[in-house]
Enzyme design. Structure first.
Site, short mmCIF file in Angstrom:
data_model
loop_
_atom_site.label_atom_id
_atom_site.label_comp_id
_atom_site.label_asym_id
_atom_site.label_seq_id
_atom_site.Cartn_x
_atom_site.Cartn_y
_atom_site.Cartn_z
N ASP A 27 57.84 51.66 -23.64
CA ASP A 27 58.75 51.63 -24.79
C ASP A 27 58.30 52.51 -25.94
OD1 ASP A 27 56.61 49.83 -25.16
OD2 ASP A 27 57.77 48.55 -26.51
N GLU A 50 49.40 55.18 -14.53
CA GLU A 50 48.84 56.11 -15.51
C GLU A 50 47.57 56.80 -15.02
OE1 GLU A 50 51.36 53.12 -17.72
OE2 GLU A 50 49.79 53.00 -16.17
N HIS A 113 52.86 43.75 -29.01
CA HIS A 113 52.56 43.78 -27.58
C HIS A 113 51.81 45.09 -27.25
CE1 HIS A 113 56.24 46.20 -27.77
NE2 HIS A 113 55.91 46.72 -26.60
N HIS A 114 51.17 45.11 -26.13
CA HIS A 114 50.33 46.23 -25.68
C HIS A 114 49.11 46.42 -26.59
CE1 HIS A 114 53.25 46.94 -22.70
NE2 HIS A 114 53.89 47.98 -23.19
N GLY A 407 33.24 61.92 -9.56
CA GLY A 407 33.23 61.26 -8.25
C GLY A 407 34.13 60.04 -8.14
N ASP A 434 40.00 57.57 4.34
CA ASP A 434 40.88 56.40 4.33
C ASP A 434 40.59 55.48 3.16
OD1 ASP A 434 38.41 55.95 5.56
OD2 ASP A 434 39.16 54.43 6.92
N ASN A 461 37.86 56.90 9.20
CA ASN A 461 36.63 56.48 9.88
C ASN A 461 36.30 55.03 9.56
OD1 ASN A 461 35.91 57.00 7.25
ND2 ASN A 461 34.60 58.74 7.74
N GLY A 463 36.63 52.85 6.82
CA GLY A 463 35.99 52.28 5.63
C GLY A 463 35.19 53.27 4.84
N GLU A 467 29.19 54.99 1.52
CA GLU A 467 28.47 53.78 1.08
C GLU A 467 27.70 53.15 2.23
OE1 GLU A 467 31.42 54.57 -0.14
OE2 GLU A 467 30.97 54.66 -2.28
#
Length: 559
Positions: A27, A50, A113-114, A407, A434, A461, A463, A467
């Site tokens: 708004d 956003e 608001h916001h 990253g 993925d 692959n 996942g 990590e």
């Protein structure tokens, strides 16, 4: 002349060659969006959220030089903040425009608001001060000066800026100069430039083994040709940081490859270690781009060349632009040395004949190296894709869009949208994992809605492989839900035709690539690869990340 504040913002953006603005309606920003709706020179591209809009504006800036997004106050601009921080870290000039509450409400500290409903309208601005080089709350009194100032700051520093436009000011008329001014880079101080160029020439002539090392700065300030001319004139070999992949054409005589500490080619690592004069163009020695601080060159050898300064032998030369410095250096060096620079030899390899054996990273990326064409734009996600592309030799004219410092996974899909709109005449390839894709997958619908036709390679692959190699190979936190990726395009926009296929053998891949080359629509190829199969460079990086992060309390020690 008289002009409304909203029209003045759009006029200034157009002067900066911004033709597409990304964002989400709210708004507080609707008055400005309504103006864009009827502006033939600027197009609004609605994003799914956003954060994606910030990524898209970043991708647009990489190819266009500057980008912009429009969000609403609080819930909108704070949602975009990680993308703005990424633009800061990666030196992308992005203008973030936030439609804010009416100026009278902000001045009276109304509970709206916001907001946090505490009457505080400084908190959001304070957040953005940490991640932008300039900020302003627009008022009728400052609009004529602050709007051009912010755009110029973004252009000059190649960093994001933040502009709050109160909802009740868009149609307010102000006086502005009749002549439209475009953002320009500052000029050099004549005396400092002369002293700096003379000192640099002396240092190069006295050195026995100089080398040029470039970072993102060379591309952001369009210094590629000048750097190459200096290298040729003085017979100086060149290398680039991983953050500057393809900034120097990789068939340039004297190019030695990408420098990533002791993960570099052994010959390049030795060259850097032995150099007595490292011409450093905006180089930042970050953990992820130095093999975890394994760089080895003498601090005393570094000649620090920044966009607007030179530092040499503990003497600083301010108010000297890099472009002026290099051009003056070339003018002073009247005698050209006999060039001893030759292109780096290409590695010879023969592709295996496609068959029904399961794909692995080694044969997939070898095939991609042949599939990539001159002048392609490669948008490359961190992880297996980034490690593989970083180790590949690229054809002439290829541009790589990535985010190796900030990253943020998921960056590349929305960034692809921006990059394609900034350079619609070029072919765009996206390589995304993925796990990364699942963070911003909905932006595929915007690509389809806007008629974009990239070739997307979804590396499935199973996942978060990067990590898994750092910690938790079989831990559940590195798992993700299995999606039927190749069918997503039909779900997200059933009205737009696209070519989507899943492959898991080299023969299937070959057929998919052949069909992809004939398509006139978006191409989505899901490439199924083993979970723990990955380029060797990524394994080495992950091991160092593990040791650096966890030290003596490394959980691996107890396994």
């Amino acid at each position: 002349m008289k002009i409304t504040i909203g029209s003045f913002i759009l006029q200034q953006l157009h002067a900066a060659k911004v033709a597409h603005i990304y964002g989400v309606p709210g708004d507080y920003n609707l008055a400005l969006l309504e103006m864009i709706e009827h502006d033939p020179q600027v197009n609004f591209i609605g994003n799914c959220n956003e954060l994606n809009a910030a990524y898209a504006a970043d991708g647009y800036a990489r190819l266009n030089g500057i980008g912009a997004l429009i969000v609403t106050y609080g819930v909108g601009d704070l949602a975009a903040l990680s993308g703005i921080a990424g633009a800061y870290a990666e030196s992308a000039a992005v203008i973030c425009i936030a439609g804010s509450p009416p100026l009278h409400a902000m001045k009276s500290h109304a509970l709206l608001h916001h907001t946090l409903a505490d009457g505080n309208f400084d908190n959001v601005m304070n957040c953005f001060k940490q991640f932008t080089v300039a900020q302003a709350l627009i008022t009728p009194e400052n609009a004529a000066t602050e709007i051009p100032r912010l755009i110029t700051c973004a252009w000059q520093q190649k960093k994001p800026v933040y502009l709050q436009l109160p909802a009740d000011l868009c149609d307010v008329e102000i006086d502005v100069p009749d002549k439209l001014s475009q953002p320009r880079l500052p000029s050099s101080d004549k005396n400092n430039l002369e002293l700096a160029a003379t000192a640099l020439l002396t240092r190069i002539n006295q050195s026995k083994q100089p080398v040029i090392l470039v970072d993102q700065m060379v591309e952001r300030y369009q210094l590629q040709q000048l750097v190459i001319e200096v290298a040729q004139k003085f017979a100086i070999p060149l290398a680039n940081m991983p953050t500057a992949k393809c900034v120097l054409p990789e068939n340039t005589p004297g190019w030695q490859g990408g420098y990533n500490g002791d993960l570099s080619r052994p010959e390049l690592f030795a060259l850097m270690a032995e150099s007595d004069c490292v011409l450093s163009f905006g180089v930042r020695l970050v953990d992820s781009t130095t093999g975890y601080f394994s760089q080895q060159f003498a601090t005393s050898a570094v000649v620090d060349i920044q966009p607007y300064s030179l530092k040499l032998e503990n003497i600083a030369y301010p108010a000297v632009t890099a472009a002026d410095l290099l051009q003056t250096l070339l003018d002073k060096a009247k005698n050209t040395l006999p060039t001893t620079l030759t292109p780096l030899p290409h590695s010879e390899y023969k592709l295996a004949t496609p068959d029904n054996s399961l794909l692995e990273h080694a044969n997939f990326w070898q095939r991609m190296n042949r599939f990539i064409q001159p002048d392609d734009v490669l948008v490359v996600e961190n992880g297996t894709s980034g490690a593989a592309i970083g180790a590949m030799r690229m054809p002439e004219g290829v541009t790589v869009v990535n985010q190796p410092i900030w990253g943020s996974i998921g960056y590349t899909l929305p960034a692809l949208l921006g990059a394609m709109m900034a350079s619609p005449e070029r072919r765009h390839l996206l390589f995304i994992g993925d796990g990364s894709f699942q963070l911003t997958a909905q932006e595929l619908s915007t690509l389809l809605r806007c008629g974009q036709k990239p070739i997307i390679f979804l590396i499935n692959n199973g996942g978060y492989t990067i990590e898994r190699y750092i910690l938790g190979e079989s831990s559940s936190y590195n798992d993700i839900s299995p999606w039927n990726y190749a069918k997503l395009a039909a779900v997200l926009n059933p009205q737009v035709e696209s070519f989507c296929v899943a492959v898991e053998t080299s023969q299937q891949l070959e057929l998919a690539l052949e069909q992809a080359s004939r398509q006139h629509s978006l191409v989505f190829i899901e490439v199924k690869l083993p979970a723990m199969d990955t380029p060797p460079a990524m394994i080495a990086f992950c091991n160092r990340c593990n040791n650096f992060n966890f030290g003596l309390h490394n959980p691996r020690r107890s396994v």
